[in-house]
Design an enzyme around this catalytic site. Structure first.
Site, PDB file in Angstrom:
ATOM      1  N   ASP A   1       0.848  -1.197   0.000  1.00  0.00           N
ATOM      2  CA  ASP A   1       0.000   0.000   0.000  1.00  0.00           C
ATOM      3  C   ASP A   1       0.883   1.247   0.000  1.00  0.00           C
ATOM      4  OD1 ASP A   1      -2.302   1.877   0.901  1.00  0.00           O
ATOM      5  OD2 ASP A   1      -3.277  -0.079   0.869  1.00  0.00           O
TER       6      ASP A   1
ATOM      7  N   ASP B   1       0.582   2.026  18.834  1.00  0.00           N
ATOM      8  CA  ASP B   1      -0.156   0.771  18.950  1.00  0.00           C
ATOM      9  C   ASP B   1       0.642  -0.427  18.467  1.00  0.00           C
ATOM     10  OD1 ASP B   1      -2.214   2.320  19.853  1.00  0.00           O
ATOM     11  OD2 ASP B   1      -3.561   1.952  18.163  1.00  0.00           O
TER      12      ASP B   1
ATOM     13  N   HIS C   1      -3.454   5.712   4.037  1.00  0.00           N
ATOM     14  CA  HIS C   1      -4.216   4.539   3.615  1.00  0.00           C
ATOM     15  C   HIS C   1      -3.542   3.227   4.036  1.00  0.00           C
ATOM     16  CE1 HIS C   1      -6.035   1.723   0.607  1.00  0.00           C
ATOM     17  NE2 HIS C   1      -7.093   2.504   0.739  1.00  0.00           N
TER      18      HIS C   1
ATOM     19  N   ASN D   1      -6.725   0.313  20.409  1.00  0.00           N
ATOM     20  CA  ASN D   1      -6.285   1.703  20.416  1.00  0.00           C
ATOM     21  C   ASN D   1      -5.816   2.097  21.810  1.00  0.00           C
ATOM     22  OD1 ASN D   1      -8.569   2.162  21.951  1.00  0.00           O
ATOM     23  ND2 ASN D   1      -9.590   3.479  20.454  1.00  0.00           N
TER      24      ASN D   1
ATOM     25  N   THR E   1      -7.246   3.452  24.173  1.00  0.00           N
ATOM     26  CA  THR E   1      -8.221   3.269  25.257  1.00  0.00           C
ATOM     27  C   THR E   1      -8.685   1.816  25.361  1.00  0.00           C
ATOM     28  OG1 THR E   1     -10.107   3.826  23.831  1.00  0.00           O
ATOM     29  CG2 THR E   1      -9.024   5.648  24.989  1.00  0.00           C
TER      30      THR E   1
ATOM     31  N   ASN F   1     -14.264   0.541  -6.069  1.00  0.00           N
ATOM     32  CA  ASN F   1     -15.315   1.424  -5.559  1.00  0.00           C
ATOM     33  C   ASN F   1     -16.013   2.251  -6.633  1.00  0.00           C
ATOM     34  OD1 ASN F   1     -14.317   0.563  -3.095  1.00  0.00           O
ATOM     35  ND2 ASN F   1     -13.204   2.442  -2.679  1.00  0.00           N
TER      36      ASN F   1
ATOM     37  N   ALA G   1      -7.774  -7.390  -8.713  1.00  0.00           N
ATOM     38  CA  ALA G   1      -8.715  -8.283  -8.028  1.00  0.00           C
ATOM     39  C   ALA G   1      -9.450  -9.200  -8.994  1.00  0.00           C
ATOM     40  CB  ALA G   1      -9.719  -7.456  -7.223  1.00  0.00           C
TER      41      ALA G   1
ATOM     42  N   VAL H   1      -6.326 -14.227  -7.606  1.00  0.00           N
ATOM     43  CA  VAL H   1      -6.481 -13.233  -6.547  1.00  0.00           C
ATOM     44  C   VAL H   1      -7.911 -13.257  -6.020  1.00  0.00           C
ATOM     45  CG1 VAL H   1      -6.347 -10.769  -5.983  1.00  0.00           C
ATOM     46  CG2 VAL H   1      -4.705 -11.776  -7.597  1.00  0.00           C
TER      47      VAL H   1
ATOM     48  N   SER I   1     -11.342  -1.189   0.033  1.00  0.00           N
ATOM     49  CA  SER I   1     -10.002  -1.196   0.636  1.00  0.00           C
ATOM     50  C   SER I   1     -10.052  -1.556   2.104  1.00  0.00           C
ATOM     51  CB  SER I   1      -9.349   0.183   0.505  1.00  0.00           C
ATOM     52  OG  SER I   1      -8.787   0.373  -0.750  1.00  0.00           O
TER      53      SER I   1
END
Length: 420
Positions: free
Chosen positions: A167, A176, A199, A212, A214, A296, A312, A317, A369
């Site tokens: 990506d 994290d 992204h 995350n 919290t 999309n 794709a 794939v 995505s």
């Protein structure tokens, strides 16, 4: 290797009619802006006929055309990048039976006129982050994808399974991910792996993240090994060869999952890309399952449906569609229209909360995505459960345990992906 000019479009004369049909379709249905999002780099892939050796065209390239040639055999113990190719005009991908050529228009014409020597040409695509879906900073259903895939109650965490996410890179200093097993590599010329787009970090968070700051869970395979390959630049686009190089790197490093939330648009009637198919089959032969975003470009509310995008749509794939928290198809999610361009499976892709480069830290966005890394993480859980399985057995099990929904297979494939 001459660097691609991402704003340049060059086409073979035989492709002119096909290109015009595609441009008319995209302009009519989607107001596609070819000036800001061009289709091709200006370079070409040479696709060898089955069992044809490179020696058949080597003399033509070197002697008749004066091109400098490099080989993937020179990179057996290291990733292939354009920066390492110096001034080479051609790169032979020996395992794949393809070559990338960056010659001028006259040299390309010579290749076209001599393509009866057992090869044909395909223009190199420009690849994009496919998500142009409105996003917000936070959403009340931030972790619905984790709960609906049952990742939060699975007995598996993807422990030590290698997941490659190809990506825009990764914010490897994100708090994290401290202490995680992370390998990174940039295939983008003159850019480090650090994600200045966002992204890639978002997709890695969904596939490989945990919680995350919290304690809210947003990642599927929380104990997986992360391989972050930067194949798209900081503006969210890249040359097809960068993706091929990233897939090769991931497969050669033993990654069991290769996740690609990227693509190029496809028009009705267009086939899959032979370069991606050869690369995908090579990855499968080395034990990796390849998964990619279906795209999309659809606008279902207006009764507009676009085919599954490239890569794709390749048989090798898995194509992933997007659903919302009510198990409704996302308005933008593409469908199976073209031969071979099936949707294989669907997953959570609307209002998906995940990691984002600091200082923002987190963001909620939508797209196929976002569905793709959910499936990538689930594949890692399956690999942990069945470490001796073949990629084809893992794919079969993924589809078998998917949640069946009263929606057309052309839109969701086998169903909604869930964790083992």
């Amino acid at each position: 290797m001459k660097k691609p000019i991402l704003g340049k479009q060059t086409f073979l004369p035989e492709n002119t009619e096909r290109l015009q049909a595609f441009e008319n379709f995209m302009a009519k249905n989607y107001s596609y802006d070819f000036d800001s999002r061009p289709l091709y780099t200006g370079r070409y892939f040479i696709i060898l006929d089955e069992k044809q050796p490179f020696s058949n065209i080597s003399e033509l390239l070197r002697n008749n055309m004066g091109l400098s040639v490099a080989s993937s055999n020179d990179f057996r113990n290291e990733p292939i990048t354009e920066a390492k190719l110096a001034d080479a005009d051609v790169l032979f991908y020996n395992e794949l039976g393809i070559a990338l050529v960056g010659g001028d228009s006259e040299q390309i014409k010579i290749l076209e006129e001599t393509s009866d020597r057992g090869f044909y040409l395909e223009p190199e695509k420009i690849v994009y982050v496919p998500d142009e879906v409105p996003s917000v900073i936070s959403a009340p259903q931030a972790t619905w994808g984790i709960m609906q895939t049952k990742s939060d109650i699975s007995n598996y965490t993807g422990k030590d399974v290698k997941i490659a996410v190809l990506d825009t890179g990764f914010d490897y200093e994100h708090p994290d991910f401290i202490g995680r097993n992370i390998q990174t590599y940039s295939f983008v010329p003159d850019e480090e792996v650090d994600d200045l787009h966002g992204h890639g970090t978002h997709c890695i968070g969904t596939a490989c993240g945990n919680t995350n700051d919290t304690g809210v869970r947003y990642g599927v395979a929380k104990d997986s090994a992360i391989y972050a390959g930067k194949v798209l630049n900081n503006e969210g686009s890249g040359a097809q060869a960068w993706i091929v190089n990233g897939m090769d790197w991931a497969a050669n490093n033993g990654c069991k999952v290769i996740s690609m939330s990227l693509g190029s648009p496809i028009f009705p009637g267009q086939g899959y890309d032979p370069v991606y198919e050869k690369t995908g089959m090579n990855a499968l032969s080395k034990g990796a399952v390849v998964v990619a975003a279906a795209g999309n470009e659809s606008r279902r509310a207006w009764n507009q449906f676009n085919p599954v995008g490239s890569p794709a749509n390749c048989p090798s794939v898995l194509a992933v569609a997007a659903l919302d928290s009510g198990n409704n198809l996302a308005n933008f999610s593409n469908r199976h229209i073209n031969p071979y361009g099936e949707v294989d499976i669907a997953c959570a892709g609307v209002d998906i909360y995940s990691s984002w480069p600091m200082p923002m830290g987190y963001r909620t966005i939508s797209g196929t995505s976002m569905a793709t890394p959910h499936v990538a993480g689930i594949l890692a859980l399956l690999w942990e459960k069945y470490p001796s399985a073949s990629p084809y057995e893992i794919i079969s099990e993924l589809k078998r345990i998917s949640q069946k929904l009263p929606l057309p297979a052309m839109d969701i494939g086998s169903g909604f992906a869930v964790a083992p």
